[in-house]
Design a protein around this motif. Structure first.
Motif, short mmCIF file in Angstrom:
data_model
loop_
_atom_site.label_atom_id
_atom_site.label_comp_id
_atom_site.label_asym_id
_atom_site.label_seq_id
_atom_site.Cartn_x
_atom_site.Cartn_y
_atom_site.Cartn_z
N PRO A 110 0.65 -4.64 -1.40
CA PRO A 110 0.65 -4.07 -0.05
C PRO A 110 1.02 -5.19 0.93
CG PRO A 110 -1.58 -4.13 -0.97
CD PRO A 110 -0.70 -4.78 -1.95
N TYR A 111 2.05 -4.96 1.75
CA TYR A 111 2.55 -6.05 2.59
C TYR A 111 1.54 -6.48 3.65
CZ TYR A 111 6.97 -5.31 0.27
OH TYR A 111 7.95 -5.19 -0.68
N GLN A 112 0.52 -5.68 3.86
CA GLN A 112 -0.53 -6.12 4.79
C GLN A 112 -1.10 -7.46 4.35
OE1 GLN A 112 -0.15 -2.97 3.90
NE2 GLN A 112 -0.11 -1.88 5.85
N ALA A 113 -1.11 -7.73 3.05
CA ALA A 113 -1.73 -8.94 2.52
C ALA A 113 -0.91 -10.20 2.80
CB ALA A 113 -1.98 -8.79 1.02
N ILE A 114 0.31 -10.05 3.34
CA ILE A 114 1.09 -11.25 3.66
C ILE A 114 1.48 -11.28 5.14
CG2 ILE A 114 2.04 -11.70 1.37
CD1 ILE A 114 4.16 -9.93 3.90
N LEU A 115 1.07 -10.25 5.86
CA LEU A 115 1.60 -10.02 7.21
C LEU A 115 1.28 -11.16 8.19
CD1 LEU A 115 3.29 -7.69 7.86
CD2 LEU A 115 1.28 -6.41 8.59
N ASN A 201 14.28 2.86 6.28
CA ASN A 201 13.07 3.64 6.52
C ASN A 201 11.84 2.78 6.76
OD1 ASN A 201 14.46 6.01 6.27
ND2 ASN A 201 13.96 6.33 4.11
N ASP A 202 11.97 1.47 6.70
CA ASP A 202 10.81 0.60 6.90
C ASP A 202 10.24 0.76 8.31
OD1 ASP A 202 9.06 -1.90 6.67
OD2 ASP A 202 10.37 -2.38 8.36
N PHE A 203 8.93 0.65 8.39
CA PHE A 203 8.27 0.69 9.69
C PHE A 203 7.38 -0.53 9.90
CE2 PHE A 203 4.67 2.19 12.35
CZ PHE A 203 5.37 2.51 13.49
N LEU A 204 6.64 -0.91 8.86
CA LEU A 204 5.63 -1.96 8.99
C LEU A 204 6.23 -3.30 9.44
CD1 LEU A 204 2.66 -2.74 8.60
CD2 LEU A 204 3.22 -3.36 6.25
N ILE A 207 7.66 -3.14 13.10
CA ILE A 207 6.72 -3.11 14.22
C ILE A 207 5.95 -4.43 14.34
CG2 ILE A 207 4.73 -2.09 13.04
CD1 ILE A 207 4.32 -0.36 15.52
N THR A 208 5.79 -5.17 13.24
CA THR A 208 5.00 -6.39 13.34
C THR A 208 5.86 -7.64 13.59
OG1 THR A 208 5.04 -6.50 10.93
CG2 THR A 208 3.09 -5.61 11.92
N THR A 219 13.28 3.30 13.51
CA THR A 219 12.03 4.00 13.13
C THR A 219 10.93 3.72 14.15
OG1 THR A 219 11.64 2.14 11.64
CG2 THR A 219 12.37 4.19 10.64
N ASN A 223 9.17 6.40 16.84
CA ASN A 223 7.73 6.59 16.95
C ASN A 223 7.26 6.42 18.40
OD1 ASN A 223 5.09 6.97 15.62
ND2 ASN A 223 4.73 4.91 16.42
N SER B 118 12.60 8.85 6.37
CA SER B 118 11.55 7.89 6.64
C SER B 118 10.23 8.63 6.86
CB SER B 118 11.93 7.05 7.85
OG SER B 118 10.90 7.00 8.77
N LYS B 265 -1.21 2.36 -0.04
CA LYS B 265 -0.58 1.59 1.04
C LYS B 265 -0.25 2.46 2.25
CE LYS B 265 3.02 -0.19 -1.03
NZ LYS B 265 4.11 -1.12 -1.41
N SER B 306 -7.12 -6.55 4.23
CA SER B 306 -5.87 -6.57 3.47
C SER B 306 -6.12 -7.06 2.04
CB SER B 306 -4.82 -7.44 4.17
OG SER B 306 -5.09 -8.82 3.97
#
Lengths: 269, 329
Positions: A110-115, A201-204, A207-208, A219, A223, B118, B265, B306
């Motif tokens: 989960p990319y949250q773990a490297i954000l 289609n990426d969002f995370l 936005i970060t 995207t 939103n 998406s 996720k 996380s």
């Protein structure tokens, strides 16, 4: 009797899948004064492109951002993946399977773990908030899946072909360049489509990594548009169509390759 | 030139080097850094990388937060609903299309189409379809269902969908009886009604993918199997129930793992469709992490959450990767 059951089930399913598309398109084509949530299921009385014009005016910079992000990211990550896949399939060495698994791990986290470290790192090298920063991010986190796709493709090509080239005195890279690359066009098509769809289609990350609305991909802009009360609803729906259009076109135009990438990425690992 | 002086192993490593370095930094280095952040006192905009005393306090705080407990519950419930719906629908569609009928290719393309979109597009549209004032609820009026229900005295049907804060099928009492200290849960353990529409939207997007997986599997089951069963007098229903669906089991497992990975996720769909929901009814760990890191500046807390997401994902990935290595060697 059985045929009636079959067809009624299929038509029900069709309704379920088409309904949201219908809502998007039908309401996008309504004018600002005729669009209303209480008539969302009705066909437009007069078809107009006003909503699309307005959505285009608001989203076109972000659509361009998305293209500027997705094209280099998909191309570069595919090239790197092709080289890696070549080594992992044709030049296995002791420990190469472990390295492959370690590389592949990046696709599943989960990319949250490297954000947080990612954002700090991009700030440090001065790419935070920029499209190049976003491209770099997508390339790095795309390597694992492109490597997987190419490795699975190359495994099916006989090793003897490569060996013949190296016996003739070609190095590993030359053999790749002369022998493998010309055979790789289908794999490139599949991988490019896969990456195009994923990254578009990426969002995370969008936005970060890019807080500035002007530089954001579509995207994120969509939103924001949808959450804004000052935007007419027909514009939101037209905007959703615009944001969906590039990947939808790829799917409709190249559906067979799209499905192949899907299945290759999913099961053959 | 290198080609002639270095052995194949060295050449291979050289070609892989850029990717290995990038992965080493961006994946392993950053995961390690996130873990380190989760153990520090960094919970304001000012960076504070001193270790927290006691070391695991941020995790302890987090697990006691009603919101985080709700997130864990929601992840679990969403996973069950989403995987159940998607596999059920995808398998049904694959079986329906597992025969020579007119328009087979057309149906297949339409059912798979949402997969190309998406999650944001899906969320933006479904958000309005499940809008309690309009959307689906308009059909209850248009089709006259509400008129019938009102005349029989039940009153109109108007579900709140994503705005409904209620949690049904609560198991708190049962948990309190089984787990010591189970009565200290801050949230109701049950099915948040507001999650159901989100699971439906996710199913809309991914059930076509499930169908494609099953169609791939069905095409591998030869005509001989079907013919043999039919000769034995098996009905169409028995043929699928007792022979074909069990044969598809490996595909069911692979598909469920992929969907599980999506659901752990899940972020953009919920973000665009319902946000955190009433009483955190549709909040998920990914949104929690995002808000802690980018809105509330509670960096250690976001990093800790996380890490929980990472551990949950690793429970699925690591066995898969180990099997991959074994198979390769």
């Amino acid at each position: 009797m059985r045929r009636i059951l079959l067809w009624s089930l299929l038509l029900c399913a069709l309704l379920f899948y088409v309904l949201p598309i219908y809502v998007m398109v039908a309401n996008g084509l309504k004018s600002a004064d005729t669009v209303s949530l209480s008539t969302m299921w009705k066909l437009p009385v007069t078809v107009g492109l006003g909503g699309f014009g307005e959505a285009w005016r608001m989203l076109s910079p972000n659509l361009l951002n998305s293209f500027a992000m997705v094209i280099p990211a998909a191309v570069i990550s595919s090239i790197i993946g092709a080289l890696n896949g070549y080594v992992f399939s044709k030049w296995r060495f002791r420990g190469s399977e472990v390295l492959f698994a370690l590389l592949l791990f990046g696709f599943f986290i989960p990319y949250q773990a490297i954000l947080l470290p990612l954002v700090r790192f991009l700030q440090w090298i001065g790419l935070y908030g920029t499209l190049p920063g976003l491209v770099l991010t997508h390339i790095v986190y795309g390597i694992s899946v492109t490597t997987l796709l190419f490795r699975n493709f190359y495994v099916a090509i006989p090793r003897a072909i490569v060996e013949a080239a190296t016996v003739d005195g070609a190095g590993m890279l030359q053999a790749f360049w002369r022998i493998m690359l010309p055979l790789s066009l289908p794999a490139f098509a599949v991988t490019l489509i896969f990456q195009f769809t994923n990254i578009w289609n990426d969002f995370l990350f969008g936005i970060t990594v890019v807080p500035n609305p002007q530089a954001q991909p579509v995207t994120i802009a969509l939103n924001n548009l949808s959450g804004s009360f000052s935007v007419d609803w027909n514009v939101v729906m037209a905007g959703a169509v615009l944001a969906a259009l590039p990947t939808a076109m790829v799917y409709l135009g190249l559906g067979r390759l799209f499905v192949r990438g899907l299945i290759a990425g999913a099961v053959k690992a | 030139m290198i080609g002639r002086t270095l052995g194949p192993r060295k050449q291979g490593l050289l070609l892989l080097l850029p990717s290995l370095v990038l992965t080493g930094i961006f994946v392993y280095g950053f995961v390690g850094t996130s873990f380190f952040f989760s153990l520090t006192n960094w919970r304001t905009l000012a960076v504070d990388l001193s270790l927290r005393e006691p070391l695991w306090q941020t995790y302890a705080d987090m697990l006691r937060m009603p919101r985080f407990q709700a997130d864990l519950r929601n992840t679990f419930v969403f996973t069950v609903l989403f995987i159940g719906f998607s596999i059920g629908l995808g398998l049904t569609l694959a079986i329906l299309l597992d025969r020579a009928i007119r328009g087979r290719g057309f149906f297949r393309s339409v059912f798979l189409f949402p997969y190309a979109l998406s999650f944001i597009v899906t969320g933006v549209v479904w958000r309005w379809i499940f809008n309690p004032e309009t959307g689906i609820n308009l059909f209850f009026e248009i089709l006259g269902i509400n008129r019938v229900l009102t005349t029989v005295g039940i009153g109109p049907l108007a579900p709140g969908w994503t705005t409904d804060p209620s949690v049904v099928l609560s198991v708190n009492q049962a948990l309190a009886a089984v787990i010591p200290g189970g009565n200290t849960f801050q949230v109701e353990w049950g099915v948040p009604v507001a999650l159901i529409p989100v699971a439906i939207a996710a199913t809309w997007q991914l059930s076509g993918f499930v169908m494609a997986m099953y169609l791939g599997g069905l095409s591998g089951i030869g005509q001989a199997v079907r013919d043999a069963a039919r000769i034995d007098g098996a009905s169409e229903f028995r043929l699928y129930r007792s022979i074909i669906i069990p044969m598809l089991w490996p595909i069911t497992i692979a598909t469920a793992i992929i969907l599980l990975h999506v659901s752990l996720k899940i972020f953009d769909l919920v973000f665009a469709m319902s946000g955190v929901g009433p009483g955190f009814a549709t909040d998920v760990p990914a949104i929690f992490v995002f808000e802690m890191m980018f809105k509330a500046a509670r960096y250690n807390l976001g990093a800790a959450a996380s890490m929980v997401m990472l551990v949950l994902s690793c429970l699925i990935i690591v066995p898969y990767l180990i099997r991959l290595v074994r198979k390769g060697e």
